[in-house]
Design a protein around this motif. Structure first.
Motif, PDB file in Angstrom:
ATOM      1  N   LYS A 121     -11.626   8.865  -4.897  1.00  0.00           N
ATOM      2  CA  LYS A 121     -10.914   7.746  -4.273  1.00  0.00           C
ATOM      3  C   LYS A 121      -9.422   8.026  -4.220  1.00  0.00           C
ATOM      4  O   LYS A 121      -8.756   7.789  -3.203  1.00  0.00           O
ATOM      5  CB  LYS A 121     -11.162   6.446  -5.056  1.00  0.00           C
ATOM      6  CG  LYS A 121     -12.597   5.952  -5.057  1.00  0.00           C
ATOM      7  CD  LYS A 121     -12.705   4.656  -5.852  1.00  0.00           C
ATOM      8  CE  LYS A 121     -14.154   4.198  -5.983  1.00  0.00           C
ATOM      9  NZ  LYS A 121     -14.273   2.944  -6.740  1.00  0.00           N
ATOM     10  N   SER A 122      -8.885   8.517  -5.331  1.00  0.00           N
ATOM     11  CA  SER A 122      -7.452   8.781  -5.419  1.00  0.00           C
ATOM     12  C   SER A 122      -7.020   9.836  -4.410  1.00  0.00           C
ATOM     13  O   SER A 122      -6.004   9.677  -3.724  1.00  0.00           O
ATOM     14  CB  SER A 122      -7.107   9.238  -6.838  1.00  0.00           C
ATOM     15  OG  SER A 122      -5.746   9.600  -6.930  1.00  0.00           O
ATOM     16  N   PHE A 158      -6.959   8.876   6.557  1.00  0.00           N
ATOM     17  CA  PHE A 158      -8.206   8.152   6.283  1.00  0.00           C
ATOM     18  C   PHE A 158      -8.223   6.904   7.160  1.00  0.00           C
ATOM     19  O   PHE A 158      -7.359   6.043   7.052  1.00  0.00           O
ATOM     20  CB  PHE A 158      -8.281   7.770   4.798  1.00  0.00           C
ATOM     21  CG  PHE A 158      -9.655   7.360   4.339  1.00  0.00           C
ATOM     22  CD1 PHE A 158     -10.420   8.197   3.538  1.00  0.00           C
ATOM     23  CD2 PHE A 158     -10.202   6.136   4.710  1.00  0.00           C
ATOM     24  CE1 PHE A 158     -11.681   7.826   3.117  1.00  0.00           C
ATOM     25  CE2 PHE A 158     -11.457   5.751   4.299  1.00  0.00           C
ATOM     26  CZ  PHE A 158     -12.213   6.601   3.490  1.00  0.00           C
ATOM     27  N   THR A 172      -3.638   5.921   4.915  1.00  0.00           N
ATOM     28  CA  THR A 172      -4.877   5.156   5.009  1.00  0.00           C
ATOM     29  C   THR A 172      -4.657   3.965   5.935  1.00  0.00           C
ATOM     30  O   THR A 172      -3.789   3.131   5.678  1.00  0.00           O
ATOM     31  CB  THR A 172      -5.321   4.664   3.612  1.00  0.00           C
ATOM     32  OG1 THR A 172      -5.480   5.788   2.745  1.00  0.00           O
ATOM     33  CG2 THR A 172      -6.641   3.904   3.697  1.00  0.00           C
ATOM     34  N   ASN A 206      -7.196   8.703  -0.782  1.00  0.00           N
ATOM     35  CA  ASN A 206      -6.173   7.697  -0.492  1.00  0.00           C
ATOM     36  C   ASN A 206      -4.764   8.250  -0.631  1.00  0.00           C
ATOM     37  O   ASN A 206      -3.798   7.502  -0.584  1.00  0.00           O
ATOM     38  CB  ASN A 206      -6.342   6.516  -1.454  1.00  0.00           C
ATOM     39  CG  ASN A 206      -5.910   5.201  -0.844  1.00  0.00           C
ATOM     40  OD1 ASN A 206      -5.913   5.028   0.366  1.00  0.00           O
ATOM     41  ND2 ASN A 206      -5.506   4.260  -1.687  1.00  0.00           N
ATOM     42  N   SER A 207      -4.631   9.582  -0.792  1.00  0.00           N
ATOM     43  CA  SER A 207      -3.332  10.166  -1.128  1.00  0.00           C
ATOM     44  C   SER A 207      -2.450  10.426   0.078  1.00  0.00           C
ATOM     45  O   SER A 207      -1.269  10.727  -0.065  1.00  0.00           O
ATOM     46  CB  SER A 207      -3.542  11.487  -1.896  1.00  0.00           C
ATOM     47  OG  SER A 207      -4.253  12.427  -1.099  1.00  0.00           O
ATOM     48  N   ALA A 222     -12.648   0.809   2.863  1.00  0.00           N
ATOM     49  CA  ALA A 222     -11.504   1.490   2.264  1.00  0.00           C
ATOM     50  C   ALA A 222     -11.974   2.407   1.132  1.00  0.00           C
ATOM     51  O   ALA A 222     -13.030   2.169   0.528  1.00  0.00           O
ATOM     52  CB  ALA A 222     -10.512   0.466   1.726  1.00  0.00           C
ATOM     53  N   PRO A 223     -11.202   3.472   0.825  1.00  0.00           N
ATOM     54  CA  PRO A 223     -11.609   4.390  -0.246  1.00  0.00           C
ATOM     55  C   PRO A 223     -11.944   3.685  -1.558  1.00  0.00           C
ATOM     56  O   PRO A 223     -12.911   4.042  -2.233  1.00  0.00           O
ATOM     57  CB  PRO A 223     -10.386   5.305  -0.408  1.00  0.00           C
ATOM     58  CG  PRO A 223      -9.742   5.299   0.932  1.00  0.00           C
ATOM     59  CD  PRO A 223      -9.962   3.913   1.480  1.00  0.00           C
ATOM     60  N   LYS A 224     -11.160   2.645  -1.908  1.00  0.00           N
ATOM     61  CA  LYS A 224     -11.380   1.969  -3.196  1.00  0.00           C
ATOM     62  C   LYS A 224     -12.712   1.226  -3.233  1.00  0.00           C
ATOM     63  O   LYS A 224     -13.208   0.905  -4.315  1.00  0.00           O
ATOM     64  CB  LYS A 224     -10.239   0.991  -3.480  1.00  0.00           C
ATOM     65  CG  LYS A 224     -10.173  -0.184  -2.525  1.00  0.00           C
ATOM     66  CD  LYS A 224      -9.050  -1.130  -2.882  1.00  0.00           C
ATOM     67  CE  LYS A 224      -8.999  -2.315  -1.934  1.00  0.00           C
ATOM     68  NZ  LYS A 224      -7.902  -3.234  -2.276  1.00  0.00           N
ATOM     69  N   ASP A 271       0.858  -1.180   0.000  1.00  0.00           N
ATOM     70  CA  ASP A 271       0.000   0.000   0.000  1.00  0.00           C
ATOM     71  C   ASP A 271       0.903   1.242   0.000  1.00  0.00           C
ATOM     72  O   ASP A 271       1.551   1.530   1.008  1.00  0.00           O
ATOM     73  CB  ASP A 271      -0.881  -0.007   1.253  1.00  0.00           C
ATOM     74  CG  ASP A 271      -1.876   1.143   1.281  1.00  0.00           C
ATOM     75  OD1 ASP A 271      -1.691   2.101   0.508  1.00  0.00           O
ATOM     76  OD2 ASP A 271      -2.832   1.085   2.078  1.00  0.00           O
ATOM     77  N   SER A 323       0.355   4.338   0.336  1.00  0.00           N
ATOM     78  CA  SER A 323       0.072   5.337   1.372  1.00  0.00           C
ATOM     79  C   SER A 323       0.727   4.954   2.692  1.00  0.00           C
ATOM     80  O   SER A 323       1.187   5.813   3.449  1.00  0.00           O
ATOM     81  CB  SER A 323      -1.444   5.507   1.555  1.00  0.00           C
ATOM     82  OG  SER A 323      -2.028   4.322   2.058  1.00  0.00           O
TER      83      SER A 323
END
Length: 534
Positions: free
Chosen positions: A341-342, A223, A349, A345-346, A330-332, A24, A26
């Motif tokens: 989402k991007s 997040f 997370t 998640n930047s 999760a954002p996705k 991941d 992030s």
């Protein structure tokens, strides 16, 4: 090696690690930013971490990836050594240092962290916050950066706050309104009374880091996700509380997505964006130094509100002000536009997993302690066997756990039954828990939910078809039957027209896949919740 060249090498290593499968990016951003390269030779790299927790975590989870990245980049096997930055350790140990204190003596500050065992007994870890029995201590990030390295407004406010001897600034333009509202802190939800366990340790640590230094790029946005009742709101409110107590001249706003949606609809009722109500709505959030938005998954399908949130989000993060988001997934896995989402998640997370028995028991004990303190009943106690029964029988939802404790407390006090037995409690809570022993589930219940979730028929699930999607659904249903009902492999096999060895293989296969796939773990938690709600 020159420091500039060393930094370039380290950036290349970080980028290489982020390119690997099952990594991941992030989390790499969050953790590797806490490492500094110190020395490098032909086959040796030395890094320093700013505390023991980061050192231990990297060694356990990422050092092999660092070695692999060095091998891929330089075709040489490297030895990687990680040490704790002594200066950072000394800064944390020196109470006279200008960094915000992180002890229980500071209002709203995190308490000394406990291991899972410590949480269960209510005993803080000894030795200055280091976890006992070889467990890594929970990170309590020390403030090491200078004011110019911090987010602009947070740096200005913190410097002015310290210069005035921690007194309230007069006429500061970022002071909060003194009236009640959603931007006021919730005093009961702090880092001190958050029970820490393996299931939530990382999310807790990153929340502390954000609270102590809001606006740092690698954790902006922060997040936090996990299913309902695991403590996401507690962490958001704890951040709000901590910032309010240690940097009161920063504006902190906490808002639930449902409330945000309601505010937007009211402000837009006139369908005229020039109206003052709309401007006031947007300005309120855009002027926050720390904006915390809870349950963002509820904004699915709310395109106009999402667009406004996105504008506010971009403005705040672009100015170095902190945004913290939470969701039940999760954002996705949130059904929103890919650009949202991007961006969500930047930063950093982190998930909160369902609590283990030790953590649930720690929460029960903490809730009883809170009752004793608030009601002034120092001698009140719930027997250990009853506390353990509640912890073992409850689902992962902490609200359900606390309501069970409340029922027992009222039965013992209001109904004057101080000698309540375990059998009495079993009867009292017979229909209380959504999961655990009191829930009479069947394999048929599990099969039905799995069939609906994966869109396969019952005939296919228990039949001979071996297409990939059917095998996958079948193995999931077998695994859940074993885990949730604890039936013998043979009994489960009869319901799926399979033998003992096939059932055993299915369970083992899912368990192995879970170790590698966070997405699968989330699917299983979602399915469990659906099954418990039958």
């Amino acid at each position: 090696m020159e420091s500039e060249k060393l930094e370039q090498v380290w950036r290349a290593v970080c980028d290489q690690v982020k390119s690997y499968n099952n990594i991941d990016p992030s989390q790499i951003n969050a953790f590797f930013s806490r490492l500094q390269p110190q020395a490098m030779s032909e086959d040796f790299l030395m890094l320093t971490a700013d505390n023991d927790f980061i050192k231990t975590w990297i060694e356990r989870h990422y050092v092999d990836f660092i070695k692999q990245a060095l091998m891929d980049l330089y075709r040489t096997a490297f030895t990687v050594l990680i040490e704790v930055d002594i200066a950072a350790e000394a800064a944390r140990a020196n109470p006279a240092a200008p960094a915000p204190a992180t002890g229980a003596s500071t209002a709203g500050a995190p308490a000394a962290p406990a291991t899972s065992a410590g949480a269960a007994t209510g005993t803080p870890a000894s030795d200055g916050g280091h976890a006992a029995a070889g467990e890594p201590a929970v990170v309590q990030p020390a403030v090491q950066q200078t004011a110019t390295e911090q987010a602009p407004r947070a740096a200005h406010a913190a410097a002015a706050y310290e210069a005035r001897g921690c007194e309230e600034l007069e006429g500061d333009p970022y002071d909060e309104d003194e009236t009640d509202g959603p931007d006021r802190p919730t005093s009961t939800l702090t880092f001190e009374n958050f029970v820490i366990g393996d299931s939530n340790r990382m999310a807790y640590s990153m929340a502390v880091a954000v609270a102590e230094m809001p606006g740092k790029a690698h954790l902006n946005p922060l997040f936090i996700y996990g299913k309902s009742g695991l403590g996401k709101t507690h962490l958001l409110r704890a951040i709000q509380n901590y910032v309010h107590e240690t940097m009161p001249n920063l504006s902190t706003i906490y808002v639930d997505s449902a409330e945000l949606l309601s505010d937007y609809m009211e402000a837009s009722a006139a369908h005229d964006k020039e109206k003052s109500s709309y401007k006031n709505f947007k300005t309120r959030y855009e002027e926050a130094d720390v904006l915390l938005i809870d349950d963002v998954q509820y904004l699915q399908g709310k395109k106009q509100t999402l667009d406004i949130v996105f504008q506010i989000f971009n403005k705040l993060t672009g100015q170095g002000r902190q945004v913290v988001l939470s969701a039940d997934r999760a954002p996705k896995n949130i059904d929103i536009d890919e650009r949202y989402k991007s961006r969500f998640n930047s930063g950093g997370t982190f998930d909160i997993q369902p609590p283990e028995i030790e953590t649930k028991l720690g929460i029960v004990k903490s809730f009883v302690d809170e009752y004793r303190a608030t009601e002034g009943k120092a001698s009140f106690a719930i027997p250990d066997d009853i506390q353990m029964y509640i912890a073992e029988s409850s689902s992962s939802n902490i609200r359900e756990l606390k309501s069970a404790v409340t029922k027992v407390i009222y039965q013992m006090t209001f109904f004057n039954q101080p000698d309540l037995s375990l059998d009495d409690v079993r009867s009292l809570l017979e229909n209380h828990f959504s999961g655990g022993p009191s829930k009479r589930l069947t394999i048929a219940d599990i099969q039905k939910e799995v069939e609906t979730f994966y869109k396969v028929s019952h005939a296919d699930l228990v039949g001979k078809k071996r297409t990939r999607n059917i095998i996958y659904a079948r193995q999931i249903a077998i695994y859940l039957s074993r885990q949730m009902l604890d039936l013998p492999f043979n009994d489960i096999g009869k319901k799926f027209n399979r033998d003992h060895s096939t059932v055993m293989y299915s369970v083992t296969n899912v368990e192995e896949k879970m170790k590698e796939s966070r997405e699968l773990r989330e699917e299983l938690e979602t399915l469990k919740q659906l099954i418990r709600e039958i």
